[in-house]
Write an enzyme that holds these catalytic residues in place. Structure first.
Site, PDB file in Angstrom:
ATOM      1  N   ALA A 514       0.836  -1.207   0.000  1.00 40.12           N
ATOM      2  CA  ALA A 514       0.000   0.000   0.000  1.00 40.12           C
ATOM      3  C   ALA A 514       0.863   1.246   0.000  1.00 40.12           C
ATOM      4  O   ALA A 514       1.907   1.298   0.651  1.00 40.12           O
ATOM      5  CB  ALA A 514      -0.926   0.000   1.224  1.00 40.12           C
ATOM      6  N   THR A 564       7.161   4.253   5.671  1.00 43.58           N
ATOM      7  CA  THR A 564       6.774   5.631   5.382  1.00 43.58           C
ATOM      8  C   THR A 564       7.363   6.558   6.438  1.00 43.58           C
ATOM      9  O   THR A 564       8.013   6.119   7.389  1.00 43.58           O
ATOM     10  CB  THR A 564       5.240   5.784   5.398  1.00 43.58           C
ATOM     11  OG1 THR A 564       4.770   5.700   6.768  1.00 43.58           O
ATOM     12  CG2 THR A 564       4.560   4.702   4.577  1.00 43.58           C
ATOM     13  N   LYS A 588       9.923   6.827  12.368  1.00 46.40           N
ATOM     14  CA  LYS A 588      10.286   7.273  13.728  1.00 46.40           C
ATOM     15  C   LYS A 588       9.141   7.947  14.469  1.00 46.40           C
ATOM     16  O   LYS A 588       9.223   8.179  15.676  1.00 46.40           O
ATOM     17  CB  LYS A 588      11.460   8.256  13.652  1.00 46.40           C
ATOM     18  CG  LYS A 588      12.695   7.698  12.952  1.00 46.40           C
ATOM     19  CD  LYS A 588      13.747   8.769  12.770  1.00 46.40           C
ATOM     20  CE  LYS A 588      14.929   8.241  11.982  1.00 46.40           C
ATOM     21  NZ  LYS A 588      14.585   7.917  10.591  1.00 46.40           N
ATOM     22  N   ALA A 620      19.661   2.740  10.615  1.00 42.33           N
ATOM     23  CA  ALA A 620      19.479   1.873   9.449  1.00 42.33           C
ATOM     24  C   ALA A 620      19.703   0.420   9.882  1.00 42.33           C
ATOM     25  O   ALA A 620      18.937  -0.104  10.693  1.00 42.33           O
ATOM     26  CB  ALA A 620      20.391   2.276   8.304  1.00 42.33           C
ATOM     27  N   LEU A 622      22.321  -0.724  11.623  1.00 40.15           N
ATOM     28  CA  LEU A 622      23.232  -0.852  12.772  1.00 40.15           C
ATOM     29  C   LEU A 622      22.487  -1.331  14.020  1.00 40.15           C
ATOM     30  O   LEU A 622      21.375  -0.877  14.295  1.00 40.15           O
ATOM     31  CB  LEU A 622      23.899   0.487  13.064  1.00 40.15           C
ATOM     32  CG  LEU A 622      24.812   1.054  11.976  1.00 40.15           C
ATOM     33  CD1 LEU A 622      25.392   2.390  12.431  1.00 40.15           C
ATOM     34  CD2 LEU A 622      25.936   0.077  11.652  1.00 40.15           C
ATOM     35  N   ASP A 687      15.422  14.675  12.733  1.00 39.01           N
ATOM     36  CA  ASP A 687      15.673  13.243  12.604  1.00 39.01           C
ATOM     37  C   ASP A 687      16.596  12.747  13.715  1.00 39.01           C
ATOM     38  O   ASP A 687      16.336  11.732  14.362  1.00 39.01           O
ATOM     39  CB  ASP A 687      16.278  12.951  11.224  1.00 39.01           C
ATOM     40  CG  ASP A 687      16.512  11.469  11.015  1.00 39.01           C
ATOM     41  OD1 ASP A 687      15.528  10.708  11.020  1.00 39.01           O
ATOM     42  OD2 ASP A 687      17.678  11.066  10.849  1.00 39.01           O
ATOM     43  N   LYS A 691      15.812  10.302  17.155  1.00 41.92           N
ATOM     44  CA  LYS A 691      16.608   9.123  17.506  1.00 41.92           C
ATOM     45  C   LYS A 691      17.098   9.206  18.944  1.00 41.92           C
ATOM     46  O   LYS A 691      17.049   8.213  19.693  1.00 41.92           O
ATOM     47  CB  LYS A 691      17.794   8.998  16.549  1.00 41.92           C
ATOM     48  CG  LYS A 691      17.404   8.700  15.113  1.00 41.92           C
ATOM     49  CD  LYS A 691      18.607   8.702  14.188  1.00 41.92           C
ATOM     50  CE  LYS A 691      18.209   8.414  12.740  1.00 41.92           C
ATOM     51  NZ  LYS A 691      19.350   8.418  11.810  1.00 41.92           N
ATOM     52  N   GLY A 805      21.168   4.670   3.679  1.00 41.01           N
ATOM     53  CA  GLY A 805      21.309   3.987   2.401  1.00 41.01           C
ATOM     54  C   GLY A 805      20.212   2.965   2.207  1.00 41.01           C
ATOM     55  O   GLY A 805      19.741   2.343   3.160  1.00 41.01           O
TER      56      GLY A 805
END
Length: 825
Positions: A514, A564, A588, A620, A622, A687, A691, A805
């Site tokens: 979707a 998303t 997030k 990512a 890690l 961002d 985190k 990446g």
């Protein structure tokens, strides 16, 4: 009988309707049998040509309804057999063969005309008509053998096999049948191939009977037993006995070996290639039974003997009986009363109702019976009559039926030697949201059976087949957001599918895709190679509709993957978790909303025992979150966390030091998929702040976003611009950043965008780092996160690697997906 015939070797071959459906296939049958040397007595049992029995039954029904078209069925069957005979028989053999066939069709026409006139068909007449299929095919196959140069003769099994008069599924008199078969066929020369009609037999007064659908298998083993055959080979259209019905389980595979007991259980519980009574004759005589594919004769097939092989979880196959009804007898007055079960079985036997399965509560307050759907109303009426007095006294409260059910059985030898197997079976059904109405396990523990609703059968069989014969986990995936990362994950799932099956024993099925425009859903699976095409032709997007599908599907281990950056999707997480769905996310926003929302997600996931995985929201691929959790769970205390949490910003600052303008670096990072969908989330520091906020919360801190001091790299005034407009206008920052970077390098420093948690204080921003620091040594899009703890006080614990990446993020999501599937019960 001479001495040679008494000691010769005999082999029996049975060929089903698909194997003799055309002239070419009959020639192939001849070739298969001729591979066995003439020194072996060869007995060939044949079914009717494929579809003929069904045509005859339809003709009977058409005549009974007085529709007037039963003549057309006669003409169709007649033409097919004559055409086949003329393609196979030699000149001298053809006239008598045609004459025999014409007599059969004349008999058929006369009997159908009688049914038409009377408007009814007795069981005796029905058996006489359906026997014509085998009575026609055996002479045709005999002619094909003769045309190949072999000596062959047709044998009518009515002259060999004696039964009672239970038309439709007669019971064999083995003593008489064995004597008649032995007397008839032991006198034949070894070189003469006997072609025997399958399926049919006769009573002592010569009335034609049948042995039940697929009864030709039974004929073959009856003949094999009487002749003490070296082996019996049933040639069919599949590569042996399969581990499940391939119509329900595409991954069903041929079983190399089965014991007689296992095969008998599978035949009883619906294995398509075996007649339920096929096994008894060869088991009594200890004759090996082979199941082979006439269209793939080099395939190993299935060998059935007294010995089998062990499998890890004991269960070799999942079988089903469909179109079953449950009859419930409930009442406290049955407790301790002897003879109740005898009366139940006795009354049902008198009205010819076969009980497929029975279960009784240890309290003796209810009895649960399984019968065929077609017998349910008759059985319930008979039982109500039998227990009329008990119903009136309320000793029996009620007798009622639950129609449209099925029996699903796990089959395998020595299951009692494997503790916990029944628990695993019912846990598997529970995960698949299959409600079990009744259970039963035989004393020999060769099967465990569960009664389920008919519309749950396919899901139940697939789940059990995955858990037992395949001994692996099955998980279903619905991906929301097949953008760059999501599309890469789909590709990776396809590339790693076989590896996951082999190394992890995990079968991932993509069932939903979707985006904000369209949605595709298929509970049976969407191939990863065509998932994006399926999406493009899917239905208009509606999150409410998708949630409804997720809830209604009742798929085992259903996991939603969110790639998303949507707040609307994140807001649905409580719904997903409450529905028992797992979540794997790179989004997030859910965990960095207000603290009570984060706590609610964690609480629901724990209570509902579902996986909630979000490792990729930090680094990512890690292992940042898993490292932190391991430290805390093992009793360590974390005092400080510092690091470059953004692979995007690491790439930006490393590129700036190479003299590349700021605007070009940002545009390139966006094109390469290093940034968030909107690069302003990276440049604003949001961002990284999210985190750090999540790490603080994972350590138990009651932290909100407002508790973090954030330095933004965003030029003012571009917050509301489009992404493309923003990327164009940030060129205004190129000169300023060039000067800043050059100044830091001149001072022996390198600029890094750092996040810091220090004794509860949280901040993110640009910091000049000494060139000798590990943080300054980073290159490309690498991240480095340092944990300062009681155990790692002198030298921090370091996690380092690419923090952005498509490939590493997709790989991180796949790793989370694997763990989520393994964690879900």
């Amino acid at each position: 009988m001479d001495s040679a015939s008494a000691h010769r070797t005999t082999q029996v071959f049975k060929f089903g309707g698909t194997s003799v459906s055309t002239a070419d296939r009959i020639r192939h049958v001849v070739d298969l049998v001729r591979c066995v040397g003439a020194e072996v007595q060869r007995v060939v049992v044949v079914s009717a040509l494929n579809g003929v029995t069904d045509q005859l039954l339809e003709a009977i029904e058409e005549a009974r309804r007085r529709g007037g078209r039963h003549h057309m069925a006669v003409d169709s069957v007649r033409k097919r057999h004559l055409d086949t005979a003329r393609s196979l028989a030699l000149g001298a053999d053809l006239p008598p063969l045609e004459a025999l066939l014409e007599r059969l069709w004349k008999d058929l026409a006369n009997r159908l005309e009688g049914i038409y006139l009377l408007g009814e068909c007795t069981g005796r007449t029905r058996d006489a008509i359906v026997s014509l299929g085998e009575r026609a095919s055996a002479p045709i196959v005999t002619a094909a053998f003769r045309a190949s140069g072999e000596e062959a003769g047709a044998v009518d099994a009515r002259e060999l096999i004696r039964t009672d008069a239970h038309f439709g599924e007669a019971t064999v008199d083995f003593e008489v049948s064995t004597r008649r078969i032995s007397e008839a066929l032991r006198q034949w020369p070894t070189s003469l191939i006997a072609v025997v009609t399958g399926y049919i037999a006769s009573t002592k007064d010569g009335q034609t009977t049948t042995l039940g659908r697929s009864g030709s298998d039974y004929t073959a083993t009856i003949v094999g037993r009487a002749l003490r055959a070296e082996k019996v080979v049933i040639w069919t259209d599949v590569d042996g006995v399969l581990s499940a019905d391939p119509r329900d389980v595409p991954e069903a595979f041929p079983l190399a070996r089965l014991s007689y007991t296992e095969a008998a259980e599978m035949a009883y519980f619906g294995a398509r290639v075996l007649h339920p009574r096929t096994i008894r004759p060869v088991q009594e005589a200890q004759i090996p039974l082979f199941i082979k594919n006439s269209f793939n004769p080099t395939a190993a097939g299935t060998l059935i003997t007294s010995h089998s092989y062990k499998v890890a979880l004991r269960v070799k196959a999942i079988s089903t009986i469909r179109s079953v009804a449950v009859i419930m007898i409930e009442g406290g007055g049955m407790m301790g009363v002897p003879g109740i079960t005898v009366r139940v079985f006795g009354s049902l036997a008198q009205c010819d109702v076969n009980v497929l399965m029975i279960a009784q509560a240890s309290s003796e307050q209810n009895i649960c019976l399984m019968v065929r759907d077609a017998d349910a109303d008759k059985a319930a009426a008979v039982l109500k009559k039998e227990f009329a007095m008990e119903l009136a006294r309320r000793d029996v409260n009620k007798i009622f039926t639950v129609p449209s059910c099925a029996v699903v059985s796990a089959v395998g030898d020595h299951m009692r030697l494997h503790p916990g197997l029944a628990g695993r079976m019912f846990a598997t059904l529970g995960r698949s949201r299959v409600n079990v109405l009744s259970i039963a396990q035989g004393a020999a523990e060769t099967n465990i059976s569960a009664v389920v609703r008919d519309d749950d059968v396919r899901r139940a069989v697939r789940a059990l087949h995955e858990a037992f014969p395949l001994a692996r986990l099955r998980a279903h995936v619905c991906l929301i957001g097949p953008g760059r990362v999501g599309a890469k994950l789909i590709t990776l799932m396809g590339e790693q599918h076989d590896n996951l099956l082999d190394s992890v024993r995990l079968n991932l099925h993509l069932v939903g895709v979707a985006n904000s425009i369209r949605m595709a859903w298929n509970a049976d699976g969407i191939p990863t190679g065509t998932a994006l095409q399926a999406l493009s032709s899917g239905r208009p997007a509606s999150m409410d509709w998708l949630v409804q599908q997720l809830g209604a599907s009742r798929l085992e281990r259903l996991i939603v993957v969110d790639t998303t950056a949507s707040a609307d999707v994140a807001a649905r997480y409580p719904d997903f978790l409450e529905m028992g769905l797992g979540i794997v996310t790179a989004n997030k926003l859910a965990n960095t909303r207000e603290l009570p929302f984060y706590q609610r997600l964690k609480s629901i996931a724990y209570r509902r025992e579902v996986a909630y995985r979000y490792e990729t929201t930090i680094g990512a691929g890690l292992p940042v979150l898993s490292t932190l959790r391991d430290l805390i769970r093992s009793g360590d205390t974390v005092h400080k966390i510092e690091g470059t949490f953004s692979g995007t910003l690491a790439y930006v600052f490393n590129s700036l030091e190479e003299g590349i303008p700021f605007s070009q670096v940002v545009r390139r990072a966006h094109a390469l998929g290093y940034t968030e969908p909107d690069p302003r989330d990276d440049l604003s520091g949001e961002d990284v702040a999210r985190k750090l906020l999540l790490l603080a919360r994972e350590m138990g801190c009651a932290t909100e976003r407002g508790d973090i001091a954030v330095e933004s790299l965003m030029p003012p005034g571009l917050e509301s611009a489009s992404i493309e407009e923003f990327l164009d206008k940030i060129a205004m920052m190129d000169g300023e950043w060039a000067v800043t970077v050059e100044g830091a390098l001149r001072d022996g420093k390198r600029l890094r965008y750092m996040a810091l948690f220090d004794q509860g204080a949280l901040s993110v921003g640009v910091r000049p780092i000494d060139v000798a620091s590990p943080f300054a040594q980073l290159s490309g899009r690498d991240n480095i996160i340092a944990f300062h703890t009681d155990r790692y006080s002198d030298t921090p614990l370091i996690v380092q690697g690419p923090g952005a990446g498509l490939e590493v993020t997709a790989a991180g999501l796949l790793a989370d997906l694997i763990k989520a599937a393994e964690l879900m019960p």
